[in-house]
Design a protein around this motif. Structure first.
Motif, mmCIF file in Angstrom:
data_model
loop_
_atom_site.group_PDB
_atom_site.id
_atom_site.type_symbol
_atom_site.label_atom_id
_atom_site.label_comp_id
_atom_site.label_asym_id
_atom_site.label_seq_id
_atom_site.Cartn_x
_atom_site.Cartn_y
_atom_site.Cartn_z
ATOM 1 N N LYS A 1 20.904 39.273 -6.319
ATOM 2 C CA LYS A 1 19.405 39.379 -6.104
ATOM 3 C C LYS A 1 19.282 40.157 -4.804
ATOM 4 C CE LYS A 1 15.366 37.002 -5.266
ATOM 5 N NZ LYS A 1 14.496 35.551 -5.056
ATOM 6 N N THR A 2 19.910 39.791 -3.676
ATOM 7 C CA THR A 2 19.935 40.728 -2.540
ATOM 8 C C THR A 2 20.264 42.097 -2.774
ATOM 9 O OG1 THR A 2 20.147 38.540 -1.153
ATOM 10 C CG2 THR A 2 20.247 40.406 0.098
ATOM 11 N N ARG A 3 21.282 42.050 -3.063
ATOM 12 C CA ARG A 3 22.015 43.489 -3.314
ATOM 13 C C ARG A 3 20.926 44.452 -4.292
ATOM 14 N NH1 ARG A 3 27.833 44.301 -1.911
ATOM 15 N NH2 ARG A 3 28.229 42.322 -0.919
ATOM 16 N N ARG A 4 20.271 43.923 -5.194
ATOM 17 C CA ARG A 4 19.491 44.613 -6.125
ATOM 18 C C ARG A 4 18.287 45.118 -5.180
ATOM 19 N NH1 ARG A 4 19.379 40.517 -10.905
ATOM 20 N NH2 ARG A 4 21.376 41.153 -11.910
ATOM 21 N N GLU A 5 17.981 44.358 -4.414
ATOM 22 C CA GLU A 5 16.802 44.725 -3.276
ATOM 23 C C GLU A 5 17.393 45.771 -2.489
ATOM 24 O OE1 GLU A 5 15.382 41.105 -1.357
ATOM 25 O OE2 GLU A 5 14.526 40.185 -3.306
ATOM 26 N N GLU A 6 18.608 45.687 -2.030
ATOM 27 C CA GLU A 6 19.104 46.620 -1.071
ATOM 28 C C GLU A 6 19.341 47.952 -1.824
ATOM 29 O OE1 GLU A 6 22.801 45.684 0.796
ATOM 30 O OE2 GLU A 6 22.075 43.899 1.462
ATOM 31 N N GLU A 7 19.626 47.721 -3.152
ATOM 32 C CA GLU A 7 19.988 49.137 -4.130
ATOM 33 C C GLU A 7 18.695 49.719 -4.108
ATOM 34 O OE1 GLU A 7 21.646 48.228 -7.999
ATOM 35 O OE2 GLU A 7 23.236 47.239 -7.073
ATOM 36 N N SER A 8 17.533 49.197 -4.689
ATOM 37 C CA SER A 8 16.163 49.517 -4.718
ATOM 38 C C SER A 8 15.604 50.377 -3.396
ATOM 39 C CB SER A 8 15.196 48.449 -4.989
ATOM 40 O OG SER A 8 13.828 48.991 -4.836
ATOM 41 N N VAL A 9 15.839 49.739 -2.273
ATOM 42 C CA VAL A 9 15.552 50.409 -1.100
ATOM 43 C C VAL A 9 16.359 51.825 -0.822
ATOM 44 C CG1 VAL A 9 15.594 50.339 1.657
ATOM 45 C CG2 VAL A 9 14.861 48.353 0.060
ATOM 46 N N LEU A 10 17.720 51.607 -0.987
ATOM 47 C CA LEU A 10 18.469 52.696 -0.865
ATOM 48 C C LEU A 10 18.194 54.009 -1.879
ATOM 49 C CD1 LEU A 10 22.004 50.880 -0.156
ATOM 50 C CD2 LEU A 10 20.643 52.194 1.446
#
Length: 170
Positions: free
Chosen positions: A109-118
């Motif tokens: 979940k956290t990584r998906r958010e990071e992916e979105s920001v990136l």
């Protein structure tokens, strides 16, 4: 004999009258020549003045072209620098994105958010790269326009030179 004298006397009078008319025509032609000479001097002065004005305009146009080229070169360098920085940032963001994708299950979940920001940052970087390219194309179009103006000014200067030469030849 008297008839010959009368004819000779009439011929002399005609010759004197013709001589007076020729002198009168000569005086009129001399006046016309003086007027034409004055007009020629005025035309030469006007042509010289217009030539000088066109030379000034051409010099200004050349200076403006040089300035625009210098600004364009500076902006192109800055644009290339921004593009390179954006490319580096994009690569970094891609690596970060790849790192974020290959993470642990519990951090999904956290990584998906990071992916979105990136991805958003990557998109912004690509937009900045495209904007840099577009501003470079606008500058090139401006330079082309100034070069056309310079060509027009040089053509006018050439026409004036030809006109001045014709006037001087006359």
């Amino acid at each position: 004999w008297e008839a010959d004298n009368v004819r000779l006397l009439a011929a002399c009078r005609c010759a004197e009258e013709a001589e007076r008319e020729c002198r009168k025509e000569l005086e009129e032609l001399q006046e016309v020549c003086v007027e034409v000479g004055k007009e020629l001097v005025v035309a030469k002065g006007e042509a010289q003045k217009e030539r000088q004005e066109l030379e000034v305009t051409a010099r200004r146009a050349m200076e403006e072209v040089r300035e625009v080229r210098a600004r364009q070169q500076q902006q192109q360098w800055e644009s290339e620098l921004r593009v390179k920085e954006a490319e580096k940032e994009a690569e970094s963001l891609k690596r970060q994105l790849e790192d974020a994708k290959g993470g642990w299950e519990r951090e999904k979940k956290t990584r998906r958010e990071e992916e979105s920001v990136l991805e958003e940052r990557l998109s912004e970087a690509e937009i900045r790269m495209e904007n840099g390219r577009q501003s470079e194309e606008v500058l090139l179009a401006k330079v082309r326009g100034l070069e056309i103006q310079r060509g027009d000014a040089e053509e006018k200067l050439r026409i004036l030179d030809e006109a001045r030469n014709k006037v001087e030849d006359q």
